[in-house]
Design an enzyme around this catalytic site. Sequence first.
Site, mmCIF file in Angstrom:
data_model
loop_
_atom_site.group_PDB
_atom_site.id
_atom_site.type_symbol
_atom_site.label_atom_id
_atom_site.label_comp_id
_atom_site.label_asym_id
_atom_site.label_seq_id
_atom_site.Cartn_x
_atom_site.Cartn_y
_atom_site.Cartn_z
ATOM 1 N N CYS A 2 1.023 -1.379 -0.141
ATOM 2 C CA CYS A 2 -0.350 0.072 0.096
ATOM 3 C C CYS A 2 1.082 1.323 0.005
ATOM 4 O O CYS A 2 2.406 1.249 -0.008
ATOM 5 C CB CYS A 2 -1.038 0.101 1.401
ATOM 6 S SG CYS A 2 -2.097 -1.721 1.340
ATOM 7 N N ARG A 50 -4.736 2.257 -0.739
ATOM 8 C CA ARG A 50 -4.599 -0.194 -0.758
ATOM 9 C C ARG A 50 -4.410 -0.066 -2.133
ATOM 10 O O ARG A 50 -5.224 -0.375 -2.530
ATOM 11 C CB ARG A 50 -5.545 -0.878 0.416
ATOM 12 C CG ARG A 50 -5.909 -1.332 0.224
ATOM 13 C CD ARG A 50 -6.857 -2.386 1.035
ATOM 14 N NE ARG A 50 -6.638 -3.630 1.781
ATOM 15 C CZ ARG A 50 -8.084 -4.549 1.427
ATOM 16 N NH1 ARG A 50 -8.699 -4.147 1.429
ATOM 17 N NH2 ARG A 50 -7.180 -5.877 2.448
ATOM 18 N N LEU A 51 -3.465 -1.790 -2.417
ATOM 19 C CA LEU A 51 -3.511 -2.457 -2.795
ATOM 20 C C LEU A 51 -3.645 -4.032 -1.993
ATOM 21 O O LEU A 51 -3.163 -4.225 -1.330
ATOM 22 C CB LEU A 51 -1.858 -2.763 -3.383
ATOM 23 C CG LEU A 51 -1.614 -3.917 -3.671
ATOM 24 C CD1 LEU A 51 -2.663 -4.060 -5.505
ATOM 25 C CD2 LEU A 51 -0.232 -3.977 -4.240
ATOM 26 N N ALA A 52 -5.392 -4.396 -2.501
ATOM 27 C CA ALA A 52 -5.593 -5.364 -1.946
ATOM 28 C C ALA A 52 -4.895 -6.916 -1.703
ATOM 29 O O ALA A 52 -5.165 -7.216 -2.971
ATOM 30 C CB ALA A 52 -6.901 -5.660 -1.831
ATOM 31 N N VAL A 53 -4.453 -8.042 -0.767
ATOM 32 C CA VAL A 53 -3.309 -8.574 -1.339
ATOM 33 C C VAL A 53 -4.509 -10.068 -0.213
ATOM 34 O O VAL A 53 -4.514 -11.008 -0.732
ATOM 35 C CB VAL A 53 -2.320 -8.348 -0.501
ATOM 36 C CG1 VAL A 53 -0.970 -10.156 -0.584
ATOM 37 C CG2 VAL A 53 -1.433 -7.388 -2.126
ATOM 38 N N GLU A 80 3.221 -6.781 4.479
ATOM 39 C CA GLU A 80 2.835 -7.615 4.577
ATOM 40 C C GLU A 80 3.909 -8.656 6.021
ATOM 41 O O GLU A 80 4.869 -8.767 5.589
ATOM 42 C CB GLU A 80 3.590 -8.889 3.686
ATOM 43 C CG GLU A 80 2.501 -8.316 2.094
ATOM 44 C CD GLU A 80 1.232 -9.199 2.335
ATOM 45 O OE1 GLU A 80 -0.247 -9.103 3.462
ATOM 46 O OE2 GLU A 80 0.435 -7.997 1.258
ATOM 47 N N SER A 379 10.818 -12.605 -6.082
ATOM 48 C CA SER A 379 11.623 -12.511 -6.341
ATOM 49 C C SER A 379 13.186 -12.758 -6.004
ATOM 50 O O SER A 379 13.016 -13.031 -4.448
ATOM 51 C CB SER A 379 11.997 -10.969 -6.486
ATOM 52 O OG SER A 379 13.394 -10.282 -6.512
ATOM 53 N N GLY A 380 14.360 -12.968 -6.671
ATOM 54 C CA GLY A 380 15.087 -12.822 -6.031
ATOM 55 C C GLY A 380 16.228 -11.893 -6.030
ATOM 56 O O GLY A 380 17.489 -12.661 -5.232
#
Length: 616
Positions: A2, A50-53, A80, A379-380
């Site tokens: 977010c 918000r980016l809802a995850v 997160e 991602s690495g």
Amino acid sequence: MCGITGWIAYDNDLTTQRHTLDAMTGTMACRGPDAAGIWLGAHAAFGHRRLAVIDIDGGKQPMSVEHDGRTLVVTTYSGEVYNYRELRAELEKLGHVFRTQSDTEVVLHAYLEWGEALAERLNGMYAFALWDPRTEELLLVRDRMGIKPLYYYPTPDGVLFGSEPKAILAHPAVRPVVDAEGLAELITFTKTPGHAVYKGMHEVRPGHLIRVSRGGLTAKRYWALEAREHTDDLDTTVAHIRELLDDIVARQLIADVPLCTLLSGGLDSSAITALSARALTAAGAGPVRSFAVDFTGYTENFKADDLRGTPDGPYAHALAEHVRSDHHDIVLDTAALMDPGHRAAVLAARDLPNGFGDGDTSLYLLFKAIREQSTVALSGESADEVFGGYSWFHNPEAVHADTFPWAAAGIAGRFAGGEATREALLDPGLLGKLDLSGYEDDRYREALTEVPYLDSDAGLQRRMREISYLHLTRFVQILLDRKDRASMAVGLEVRVPFCDHRLVEYVFNTPWSMKTFDGREKSLLRAATRDVLPDLVADRVKSPYPSTQDPRYAEALRAELKELVADRDAPVRPLLDVGAATEATSDGATSDIRPGAELVLGMDAWLRTTGTTLEL
């Protein structure tokens, strides 16, 4: 993921300032395309995009905990927390009652139970603000490795904060000003913890929290790398790293939205993709979806150099076939890389002209294409810093140079696809005033004072502890910030398993001789994941993120630079070495201009669009 922002003002009534919070929050729309929220109190105002995850319906923000009609705590939160389920269970046993399934609510109740000590219990990537109306205090918290950004700007009666500088700059009391030190920070290839380039603005340091009260601001470190004896033998070390990776990847696969991996065909991204494929298959949720970036004609016409020895395509395809991933190549052409709209979007996302050139634009376009199919990507990133993967880790001259090893290796220009320096086209008088080498040297010696040692550290082991520390606290910040801005510009959440603090702490204290036990880079990571990788990929030599080799890209840069040189009103002109730029753009000129041109063109666009004032 977010975008967050807010304003604390002890001498004002912020319930009347919704228009200002709307403006600040609006700058974070790219980070949170799914929803917007505002919370206003007498002396605290929070904004959230918000980016809802996780918990799509229940996780709306700003979020608060109420009791008997009183607000106990409010948060605007980004990130997160991967151990939120365990924390929730622990808090429920202590009597806490939850109304959502979100990790955000767990953070709120963790604060009510443990106060600022909650930060020590979180495993994840996060940046958040907590307002306690009972004490009228604000807490700003950033994750241990600095994966998620968080900036703040002290004011006479409080503070402004935001996920990105643009949120703070949207406040009418803040002017975008950069002084000589800020410009030196911008041009040199370093990222000083806490430095935000803009005058008066700061970044919350990784592993730190900021407490704001009527008495002012205080900073506290809640986590730092520590030197500890490593007592495990090689086999135990490899096994423990694998156990950690299995647990980390499993935790980071939790999402209520489509998820994928970024796959370059290198050891790092291949390991994450392979472990993700195995975990998803075991859960009956496969196959894993993977994405790779490529350029038109790149593999067919690839020319190796000492930085990039092989093209990514064949290796990414080999890994995808090996783990049976649902793989997609995102192929970009020069026209897309030079498109003014794309480059403007990158500058807007970064807030500053960082000079990565086509590397930034291609990353943005890659993420934009991925976002059409996925919301979360693993991602690495950071494996090279953790396990010692870069070539200069293994170059005695760079290792023993009395400066940052990447500076000794001359890597700044190379990341922009060229050999020249980033400052090659800047005015010599300006460079003399900025004293870039002196600034870089000060930052290097400042960093060395922080390094923790064991009494037994000596010789190469002592120096490699320093090299590892420099990468884990300085170099990685450049790349994490780049990846966060490019991904969040299109509303894509990128997770970085190799930044899990348990893995970082363990490998940091593993002796250098063990990290290179097979005579190669990233020996421990290769040994820990070889069983899930094809030999072609497991044995591949490190190759950084690709940069286009299309000669038309350099030609287009030269043409654009020539137009800028002819513009006597160009904002960047006072900073330019006009003679050098004129010579570099003359007919028949063949000198390498990519790193310098990328920086100058970016600085000109930055000054034009942001109204930034330079106080030099």
